[in-house]
Design an enzyme around this catalytic site. Sequence first.
Site, PDB file in Angstrom:
ATOM      1  CB  THR A 287      94.576 139.042   5.960  1.00 51.71           C
ATOM      2  OG1 THR A 287      95.931 138.619   5.705  1.00 51.71           O
ATOM      3  CG2 THR A 287      94.120 139.946   4.842  1.00 51.71           C
TER       4      THR A 287
ATOM      5  CG  LEU B 113     104.534 142.011   1.781  1.00 54.09           C
ATOM      6  CD1 LEU B 113     104.261 141.387   3.154  1.00 54.09           C
ATOM      7  CD2 LEU B 113     104.182 143.486   1.804  1.00 54.09           C
TER       8      LEU B 113
ATOM      9  CB  SER C 280     108.073 137.019  18.844  1.00 55.48           C
ATOM     10  OG  SER C 280     107.899 135.795  19.509  1.00 55.48           O
TER      11      SER C 280
ATOM     12  CD  GLU D  80     109.255 131.128  20.505  1.00 52.66           C
ATOM     13  OE1 GLU D  80     110.406 130.664  20.426  1.00 52.66           O
ATOM     14  OE2 GLU D  80     108.345 130.569  21.141  1.00 52.66           O
TER      15      GLU D  80
ATOM     16  CE1 TYR E 175     107.124 134.086  14.193  1.00 47.96           C
ATOM     17  CE2 TYR E 175     107.996 133.949  16.424  1.00 47.96           C
ATOM     18  CZ  TYR E 175     107.122 134.501  15.516  1.00 47.96           C
ATOM     19  OH  TYR E 175     106.239 135.478  15.930  1.00 47.96           O
TER      20      TYR E 175
ATOM     21  CG  ASN F 130     102.412 132.545  23.176  1.00 49.06           C
ATOM     22  OD1 ASN F 130     103.571 132.952  23.302  1.00 49.06           O
ATOM     23  ND2 ASN F 130     102.127 131.353  22.700  1.00 49.06           N
TER      24      ASN F 130
ATOM     25  N   GLY G  52      99.593 117.717  22.975  1.00 47.61           N
ATOM     26  CA  GLY G  52     101.012 117.537  23.273  1.00 47.61           C
ATOM     27  C   GLY G  52     101.248 117.712  24.768  1.00 47.61           C
TER      28      GLY G  52
ATOM     29  NE  ARG H 225     104.471 129.085  24.381  1.00 52.76           N
ATOM     30  CZ  ARG H 225     105.314 128.066  24.551  1.00 52.76           C
ATOM     31  NH1 ARG H 225     105.658 127.679  25.759  1.00 52.76           N
ATOM     32  NH2 ARG H 225     105.830 127.430  23.505  1.00 52.76           N
TER      33      ARG H 225
END
Length: 333
Positions: free
Chosen positions: A11, A58, A124, A126, A148, A177, A210, A216
Amino acid sequence: MTHTALITGITGQDGYYLSRLLLNKGYRVVGLAPPSRQSSVTKLGDLADQVEIYFVDLTDSQALAVAVEQMQPDEIYNLAAPSFVPQSWADPLGTLDLVTGTATRLLTAIRQIGLETRFYQASSSELFGHVEDSPQSELTPFRPKNPYGAAKLHAHWTMVHQREHYGLFACSGILYNHESPLRPPQFVTRKVSLAAASIKLGLSDRLYMGNLDAKRDWGFAGDYVEAMWLMLQADTPEDYVIGTGRLHSVRDLIATAFESVNLDWTQYVDVDPNLLRVDEHFQLVANPAKAKKNLSWQPQISFERLVETMVRTDLERLKTGAVAPITVDQQVS
Ligand code: NAP
Ligand code: GDP
């Protein structure tokens, strides 16, 4: 024979684009979603009638294994995660539980049932966190800098261990991203597209941001789900860095969005120090050379076209009342 794909996080933004891609390829698409998130299914919009949703907790290993055994999937795409990084500071354990737990449970189920299922893990950029080298490739060391990233790294290593130890066909896509009109408005691209559209229609008059100098590597979600699918069609399971290789600043983003509706952004945008983040000097930018070489993958949609499409979609949605304009009190980072 019809291929079956199971998708957690169906979703979400990527769940939508991936489902659309797989349905167009003739797959049977089944989403695994917790019963508590039943209302999210409406986010699948026009695809809701074309995919099946199997409601399962899950965090319940047994129930997940039953789902996998019943569906006998050819491919599993593990996309479920609380994907907004600042949120992970508020609930580090919940983030770890879901991200690592779901990957581990699904991989264990594949192995114990003895299926040939191919597995995709949504990693990711990250993972790289405090980078010393730019751009980053599959060989760049991981140094995550938030809960994360740490949770995603744990899931990534779990997947690698299962692949190496048991010979599973499992891959990790280290994605930078990626955005679309379906990106939730707390992310900067969608916040800006919704604000530019709201201001253009006279529904809002200020945008508080910000760090305008933050950069990015932004791409289009539709291009990135293609890379996920390609990874699972390869001869060998490998991990790939997926991004455009190009950096843009938040300032570029705002300028592109406002220019697309003929507005001078400097008249409307203020910096709110409360929206600044710490640790923003590391530049995450992809070196997607391996994906280009092995998978013949490259992004199709430019940054400019992506941003313009997002603004245009938000203009239409605002005109039809499909979304509410951005208001000052919603402008949290
Ligand atoms: P998204 O739009 O935020 O979708 C996340 C999905 O995970 C949604 O289906 C969401 O359900 C589900 N989810 C969130 N918390 C959950 C929970 N506690 N229990 C069960 N399901 C939960 O994210 P996305 O942009 O599609 O990203 C897909 C995956 O790629 C994520 O794992 C994300 O971390 C990763 N990723 C994304 C990017 C990016 O730039 N988009 C980059 C690198 C990696 P609801 O719809 O009910 O909220
Ligand atoms: P992230 O890369 O997953 O954290 O994606 P975001 O879209 O949330 O943020 C991208 C970058 O935009 C980060 O460097 C933020 O610091 C920067 N940014 C600047 N202003 C804002 C803002 O108002 N909201 C958000 N979400 N990010 C902002």
